[in-house]
Design a protein around this motif. Sequence first.
Motif, PDB file in Angstrom:
ATOM      1  N   THR A 115       0.672  -1.336  -0.328  1.00 16.02           N
ATOM      2  CA  THR A 115       0.217   0.036  -0.346  1.00 16.02           C
ATOM      3  C   THR A 115       1.169   1.637   0.015  1.00 16.02           C
ATOM      4  O   THR A 115       0.427   2.147  -0.217  1.00 16.02           O
ATOM      5  CB  THR A 115      -1.014   0.000   1.338  1.00 16.02           C
ATOM      6  N   LEU A 116       1.741   1.253   0.607  1.00 18.04           N
ATOM      7  CA  LEU A 116       3.418   2.153   0.677  1.00 18.04           C
ATOM      8  C   LEU A 116       3.514   2.535  -1.075  1.00 18.04           C
ATOM      9  O   LEU A 116       3.535   3.672  -1.567  1.00 18.04           O
ATOM     10  CB  LEU A 116       3.879   1.993   1.885  1.00 18.04           C
ATOM     11  N   THR A 117       3.745   1.269  -1.584  1.00 15.72           N
ATOM     12  CA  THR A 117       3.836   1.898  -3.331  1.00 15.72           C
ATOM     13  C   THR A 117       2.929   3.204  -3.355  1.00 15.72           C
ATOM     14  O   THR A 117       3.032   3.596  -4.452  1.00 15.72           O
ATOM     15  CB  THR A 117       4.124   1.053  -3.645  1.00 15.72           C
ATOM     16  N   GLU A 118       2.131   2.341  -3.322  1.00 12.04           N
ATOM     17  CA  GLU A 118       0.356   3.111  -3.907  1.00 12.04           C
ATOM     18  C   GLU A 118       0.554   4.544  -3.539  1.00 12.04           C
ATOM     19  O   GLU A 118      -0.206   5.205  -4.045  1.00 12.04           O
ATOM     20  CB  GLU A 118      -1.147   2.190  -4.238  1.00 12.04           C
ATOM     21  N   ALA A 119       0.500   4.659  -2.186  1.00 13.34           N
ATOM     22  CA  ALA A 119       0.652   5.811  -1.852  1.00 13.34           C
ATOM     23  C   ALA A 119       1.548   7.110  -2.309  1.00 13.34           C
ATOM     24  O   ALA A 119       1.572   8.365  -2.646  1.00 13.34           O
ATOM     25  CB  ALA A 119       1.057   6.036  -0.178  1.00 13.34           C
ATOM     26  N   ILE A 120       2.911   6.656  -2.277  1.00 16.47           N
ATOM     27  CA  ILE A 120       3.710   7.487  -3.319  1.00 16.47           C
ATOM     28  C   ILE A 120       3.567   7.634  -4.135  1.00 16.47           C
ATOM     29  O   ILE A 120       3.528   9.170  -4.347  1.00 16.47           O
ATOM     30  CB  ILE A 120       5.200   7.029  -3.063  1.00 16.47           C
ATOM     31  N   SER A 179      11.680   5.638  -6.074  1.00 13.88           N
ATOM     32  CA  SER A 179      11.622   5.429  -4.257  1.00 13.88           C
ATOM     33  C   SER A 179      10.745   3.869  -4.130  1.00 13.88           C
ATOM     34  O   SER A 179      10.767   3.172  -3.285  1.00 13.88           O
ATOM     35  CB  SER A 179      11.573   6.442  -3.346  1.00 13.88           C
ATOM     36  N   VAL A 180       9.659   4.397  -5.567  1.00 18.31           N
ATOM     37  CA  VAL A 180       9.188   3.169  -5.214  1.00 18.31           C
ATOM     38  C   VAL A 180       9.577   1.292  -5.511  1.00 18.31           C
ATOM     39  O   VAL A 180       8.929   0.946  -4.697  1.00 18.31           O
ATOM     40  CB  VAL A 180       8.239   3.461  -5.997  1.00 18.31           C
ATOM     41  N   VAL A 181      10.426   1.727  -6.439  1.00 21.10           N
ATOM     42  CA  VAL A 181      10.701   0.730  -6.490  1.00 21.10           C
ATOM     43  C   VAL A 181      11.617  -0.207  -5.616  1.00 21.10           C
ATOM     44  O   VAL A 181      10.929  -1.716  -5.738  1.00 21.10           O
ATOM     45  CB  VAL A 181      12.292   1.017  -7.809  1.00 21.10           C
ATOM     46  N   PRO A 182      12.306  -0.196  -4.484  1.00 23.09           N
ATOM     47  CA  PRO A 182      12.779  -1.252  -3.856  1.00 23.09           C
ATOM     48  C   PRO A 182      11.644  -1.841  -2.569  1.00 23.09           C
ATOM     49  O   PRO A 182      11.352  -2.956  -2.488  1.00 23.09           O
ATOM     50  CB  PRO A 182      13.892  -0.148  -2.649  1.00 23.09           C
TER      51      PRO A 182
END
Length: 598
Positions: free
Chosen positions: A28-33, A179-182
Motif C-alpha cells: 500500500t505504501l507503493t500506491e501512496a507514493i 523510491s517505489v521500486v525497492p
Amino acid sequence: MSTVLSVASRRATPISAALLVAGIVLATLTEAIASTVLSLGRGDIIGDTYATPDEFAWLDIGYTSLKLIGFIAAAALIDRIEPRRLVIGATLVMGLACGLAAMTARLELLVALRIVQGFAGGVLLVGGQAILFLAYPRSRQPILQALFAMGSVVAPATIAPALQGWLIDSQSWTWIFFSVVPLALVAAGLLLIADGPMPERTAPRRFDWIGFALIAVTLFCATYVLSQGSRWDWFEAPRILWLTVIGIAALLTFLGQQLLARGEGLIDVTLFGSEDFCFAFIVSFVAGAALFGSAFLIPAFAVSVLAFTPTDAGQLLLPSGALFIGALLIAAYLMQVRRVPPVATVPFGILMIMAAMWMLSGSTSDSGADDMMAAILLRGFGLGLLFLSITLIAFGHLDRRNRAAGIGLFNTGRQLGGLIGVAALQTLIDHGVVANGAVLGANLSAGRPAVVERLAATTAMLTAKGMDAAAAARAAAGLIGRAVTGQSTVIAFDTAFNAVALLFVIAAPLSRYAKARAARRREAKASQQENRAVRLPGGEHFSDPDVPTWPCNGAYDPVLAPHVPRTQFATQLLCTGCIGKEHQRSHPDRANADRRQS
C-alpha cells in the motif's frame, strides 16, 4: 459477487502472519507514493517534459481514473486469481511502471505508465484489504485494519508529501518514482514467503463487459470533469459540458443495465441492502472529501500564502501523521480489547475534524507552522478515530461472497468524495479570491486619506533606496495591489477551511437517517423472528409455521450452543424424547426443517 471463497483449514505461523501483514502494508505504501507524486513535483515535471498544463493534466487524470476502475474490477479479478498472487502481481507491476517512469521524460510514455500505475494501485488496495478479512477472524480485524490504514490512508495524506518534498528539494522528481521500486520488491518478497489464505473456488460467473465499459466511461468522465472543471470555469468550456453529459448518460445506462442483470451484473447490488454498509459508505464519502480536501488546503495555504518551500509544506502535515497513527492504535485497542462498538468513536472523530478546520479558518498571512500545529494535530487524531470505525462498520458483517466487491465500492466512494471535495474547494478559493479582491479594491479609491498616506509612505521608502520618484510611485501602487491580492487569498482559504467543517454538518442528517433506518429494519427483523416461534397443540415444540411439523411432548434440550438465539433456530430445538437420528428418520419433515435452517 457470486463466487464463495472459503479458507482452508491450515493455520499460519505467527511469523508467516506477520510477514503477510507487513507485505500488504508495504504494498500500500507503493500506491501512496505513486498517487501523490504530482502534488509537489508539478513544476519540475512540467519543466523536464516541456509539457503544457493541459498535457500535464493527463498524468493525473490517467492515474486517478484507472485507479477507480481498478477498484471496481478488483472483485472480478479476485474471483479468478488467488488474492495473494493478485496482490504480488499488482505490486510488481507498480514497481516496474514507476521504475520506467523515473527513466523517461517523454510525456506520452509517462501518461501510459501512469495509467498502468493507477490500475495496479486500485487492484492491490482492494486485494490487500480482502486478504486481511479472508485470512483472519473478525476479532483481530481492528488492529489489522489499523495497520492497513497506515499505508492506504495515513501515508498518502502525511508521510508521502513530506518524503516527496525532501526528494524534490535535494534530488529531483525522478527519485520519487525510484523510491517505489525497492518498496515493491520487498513487499512482493514478503508476500511470496508468507502463507496466505488458500481459498476454495467455484467457477467464476461471466464477466459483465458491457457494465465494465459503461462504468469505465462514467469514472473517466467524472475524473476529468472534477479535476479540470475549476480550471476551465466548469460548464463555460464545451469539453466539460459534453463530458458531463456523456458521464451522466453512461451512469444512468449502467444503473439500468445492472438492475436488468438480476444479480449477474458487475456491481453486487445486495451490498446496499446492508444498513451498516450504507451508513459507512455515506460517512466515508464525506470523510474522503474532508481528508483529501484538508490535505490539499493546508499545503496550498502554506505555499501560496506563507511562502513555504515544498519541503516545509510537506513536513507541515508530518506531525499530524503521528497523531493519525496513534488514534488508529487507540481505536483498535478500544474495539479489540475493550469491546467498544466501532460506531462509538465516529462522533468524536467528526467533532475533532470540525474543530480543527474551524481553528485553521483563523489563519492569517502572519501565521506560522507553530500557529497551525494544534489544529493540524487535532485533525490527524480525529481522522484516525473516524476511518477505522467506518471501515469496521462497513465490512464487519459482509460475508466472503461480496466483501471484495464491498471493499471496491467503499474505496471508490471515498476517492470520489476526495475528488469532489478538492474540486469544490479549488473552485471556492478561485472565486473567493476574485470576489474578495473586488470588495477590498472598492475601498482603495485614490482620494481616501489612508490610501494616500500609504502610497506616500511606500513611495518615500522606495525613493530612499535609490529609485526615481516616478518608478517609486508605480512600485508603491503595485505593492498595495499585491497586499490586496494576498488578503483576498487569505480570506478565501479561511472560507474554504470553514466549508470543510460545515461539510459534516450537512452530511449529519444523511448519516442519522441511515442509522435510524437501520435500527427500524433490525427491529422489524427481530419482530419477524419472534413471530416465527409458534406453539403447537400437542406440546411446546417451536418451529417455522411454513414448514410441516408435528407435536412433541417432554422437557426441552437445546441442540445448539446456549448463545445462539432461540428464535433464530427455532426448528432445531428438540425435546429430550426426540433427539437423535431416529427422530429424523421417523419424521422426514423434521429433517427437511433442519436442512432449511442450515
